[in-house]
Design a protein around this motif. Structure first.
Motif, mmCIF file in Angstrom:
data_model
loop_
_atom_site.group_PDB
_atom_site.id
_atom_site.type_symbol
_atom_site.label_atom_id
_atom_site.label_comp_id
_atom_site.label_asym_id
_atom_site.label_seq_id
_atom_site.Cartn_x
_atom_site.Cartn_y
_atom_site.Cartn_z
ATOM 1 N N GLY A 205 42.809 -67.553 16.395
ATOM 2 C CA GLY A 205 44.083 -67.337 17.057
ATOM 3 C C GLY A 205 44.115 -67.922 18.455
ATOM 4 O O GLY A 205 45.136 -68.470 18.881
ATOM 5 N N ARG A 206 42.988 -67.822 19.168
ATOM 6 C CA ARG A 206 42.932 -68.406 20.506
ATOM 7 C C ARG A 206 43.039 -69.931 20.445
ATOM 8 O O ARG A 206 43.710 -70.563 21.283
ATOM 9 C CB ARG A 206 41.639 -67.997 21.195
ATOM 10 N N MET A 207 42.379 -70.525 19.470
ATOM 11 C CA MET A 207 42.458 -71.976 19.327
ATOM 12 C C MET A 207 43.881 -72.421 18.984
ATOM 13 O O MET A 207 44.384 -73.416 19.519
ATOM 14 C CB MET A 207 41.488 -72.455 18.251
ATOM 15 N N ILE A 208 44.534 -71.670 18.098
ATOM 16 C CA ILE A 208 45.912 -72.011 17.732
ATOM 17 C C ILE A 208 46.841 -71.865 18.941
ATOM 18 O O ILE A 208 47.739 -72.685 19.162
ATOM 19 C CB ILE A 208 46.384 -71.129 16.563
ATOM 20 N N SER A 209 46.618 -70.843 19.759
ATOM 21 C CA SER A 209 47.434 -70.685 20.973
ATOM 22 C C SER A 209 47.238 -71.863 21.914
ATOM 23 O O SER A 209 48.204 -72.348 22.532
ATOM 24 C CB SER A 209 47.064 -69.373 21.685
ATOM 25 N N LEU A 210 45.979 -72.341 22.028
ATOM 26 C CA LEU A 210 45.712 -73.502 22.868
ATOM 27 C C LEU A 210 46.432 -74.743 22.323
ATOM 28 O O LEU A 210 46.996 -75.534 23.088
ATOM 29 C CB LEU A 210 44.206 -73.742 22.951
ATOM 30 N N VAL A 211 46.418 -74.907 20.997
ATOM 31 C CA VAL A 211 47.108 -76.039 20.376
ATOM 32 C C VAL A 211 48.615 -75.960 20.632
ATOM 33 O O VAL A 211 49.264 -76.962 20.963
ATOM 34 C CB VAL A 211 46.811 -76.081 18.860
ATOM 35 N N GLU A 212 49.179 -74.767 20.516
ATOM 36 C CA GLU A 212 50.611 -74.605 20.742
ATOM 37 C C GLU A 212 50.988 -74.935 22.189
ATOM 38 O O GLU A 212 52.015 -75.578 22.453
ATOM 39 C CB GLU A 212 51.034 -73.175 20.395
ATOM 40 N N VAL A 213 50.164 -74.505 23.131
ATOM 41 C CA VAL A 213 50.432 -74.810 24.539
ATOM 42 C C VAL A 213 50.393 -76.314 24.775
ATOM 43 O O VAL A 213 51.243 -76.885 25.480
ATOM 44 C CB VAL A 213 49.425 -74.073 25.442
ATOM 45 N N ASN A 214 49.401 -76.976 24.174
ATOM 46 C CA ASN A 214 49.290 -78.426 24.359
ATOM 47 C C ASN A 214 50.461 -79.176 23.724
ATOM 48 O O ASN A 214 50.931 -80.187 24.267
ATOM 49 C CB ASN A 214 47.974 -78.923 23.779
ATOM 50 N N ILE A 215 50.934 -78.706 22.585
ATOM 51 C CA ILE A 215 52.091 -79.351 21.950
ATOM 52 C C ILE A 215 53.321 -79.199 22.831
ATOM 53 O O ILE A 215 54.097 -80.150 23.029
ATOM 54 C CB ILE A 215 52.328 -78.762 20.549
ATOM 55 N N ASN A 216 53.519 -78.017 23.395
ATOM 56 C CA ASN A 216 54.659 -77.809 24.297
ATOM 57 C C ASN A 216 54.534 -78.674 25.547
ATOM 58 O O ASN A 216 55.537 -79.190 26.062
ATOM 59 C CB ASN A 216 54.756 -76.341 24.682
#
Length: 428
Positions: free
Chosen positions: A240-251
């Motif tokens: 979940g932490r990795m996915i949150s990091l990916v979402e932040v980078n996409i934004n």
């Protein structure tokens, strides 16, 4: 109001009047902002269309010239053309000898490069001497003068057309040698150094190839990533932490200046992989990176607008997670996904900075036949033409902007039409 005054204190009434006055001011500011925006947009469109609409027509000259006999295998066709035109306008040999500028002025009233090309082709299959009928575009100066963009009332030092050229042009008009018709060359010809022969064909084909490559890469990857992040990605733990990091980078990628993607394409696709500059393949790869975050964000917003109760109901009836998502949730979110994808395509079509960084500013005089041929794009062609000095380039630049605006409006109109169609189908 009398009942309110009987129970409210003067301080409360003062606060009420203050709030109402603030509301009126806010409405006034909003209306002023809308009026200013509409006025600025109307002024911009008016300036573009008033300058560019005349570029969709062009003046042509029909000339019957007597070409003199020449000796040698490589005749100077410009001299032949100038001599024939001098004879057409009854200019004597003595006048040509006394004033060397007459030849140049004669060649400036028509497209000399097109005329010499026609004479050269005729000389290869026919005798070089005799009567020759030429149907050629007028030069950019003649065309602008006949369209009224050059004022004949100005002093000779303030206009690019001389008094003798005005006299010759008037003579051609009086004898019916000039006709104005639709400028097909603007869409069928590639770029040229001469404004009257320059067209958008290479830029249009280049933009189409770039958009096809970018869409083929960004659409499936972007929509697939959005579906995975919204429905299948882990929500807790390290995953979940990795996915949150990916979402932040996409934004964050969606807010990165587009020129950064051009630098990335220059470093990776050209310098590392060794692909050629100024080819649609590299342009499509770079714009695919530019489209990706926009498509992911728009698709996720469309998916999150669908209530979770829909998938929960499907899961409770025995459907798998994939069946619940792809058979129920994705079809309902399809209008939003489609709209976001097409908006991403329209955004990519209007990008200029990334294409400049990968070298798509080459002077391309041929229509590209494959994604590996040198090409340019419509926004880059507009950038190139806007920096040219001749008066006719301003007209051509505005016409190219009109063409780009029409394409963008068609793309957005297609998005609206497909969205409405899918929504009607969903209501049924």
């Amino acid at each position: 109001m009398s009942g309110l005054q009987s129970i409210a204190t003067p301080a409360a009434l003062a606060r009420l009047r203050k709030r109402r006055a603030a509301e009126r001011r806010f409405r006034l500011y909003g209306r002023a902002a809308i009026a200013f925006s509409v006025t600025a947009l109307a002024w911009l469109l008016f300036s573009i269309f008033s300058t560019g609409l005349s570029a969709f027509t062009q003046h042509w000259l029909n000339l019957d010239l007597e070409v003199k006999t020449v000796s040698g295998d490589a005749p100077n066709y410009r001299d032949l053309l100038a001599d024939a035109m001098a004879e057409e306008f009854e200019i004597t040999i003595d006048e040509l000898a006394q004033d060397a500028s007459v030849r140049g002025e004669l060649l400036q009233i028509l497209s000399a490069s097109e005329a010499t090309a026609q004479l050269r082709r005729r000389g290869q299959v026919e005798p070089r001497a005799g009567a020759v009928t030429l149907r050629i575009p007028a030069s950019d100066l003649t065309d602008q003068f006949l369209k009224g963009h050059i004022d004949r009332g100005l002093a000779p030092s303030q206009r690019p057309v001389t008094d003798r050229q005005i006299e010759w042009i008037d003579q051609l008009v009086e004898t019916g040698r000039v006709e104005r018709r639709f400028n097909r060359a603007l869409f069928l010809n590639p770029d040229s150094r001469d404004p009257e022969r320059a067209g958008l064909a290479s830029a249009i084909f280049g933009s189409v190839m770039i958009l096809i490559i970018a869409s083929a890469l960004a659409l499936p990857v972007g929509v697939g990533a959005a579906i995975y992040l919204d429905n299948f990605a882990p929500k807790t733990g390290w995953g979940g932490r990795m996915i949150s990091l990916v979402e932040v980078n996409i934004n964050n990628l969606a807010a990165v200046p587009s020129i950064v993607f051009g630098l990335l394409g220059l470093a990776v696709f050209i310098n590392f992989f060794g692909l050629s500059r100024s080819i649609p393949l590299v342009g499509g790869l770079v714009l695919a990176l530019r489209m990706f975050p926009t498509i992911v964000i728009a698709s996720r917003a469309a998916l999150q607008a669908i209530p979770d109760s829909l998938t929960d109901s499907a899961l409770s009836l025995g459907a798998s997670r994939m069946q619940a998502v792809f058979n129920h949730k994705v079809p309902l979110a399809a209008p939003g996904i489609l709209t976001g994808s097409i908006i991403g395509m329209a955004q990519a079509l209007g990008e200029t900075a990334p294409l400049l960084m990968i070298g798509m500013v080459a002077f391309v005089t041929a229509v590209p036949a494959s994604p590996m041929d040198p090409a340019t794009a419509l926004p880059v062609q507009i950038f190139l033409w806007s920096g040219s000095a001749e008066v006719a380039w301003a007209e051509r630049t505005s016409a190219a902007i009109i063409a780009l605006l029409v394409v963008l409006m068609l793309i957005n109109g297609l998005a609206i039409m497909l969205r409405e169609r899918l929504q009607r189908k969903r209501r049924r």
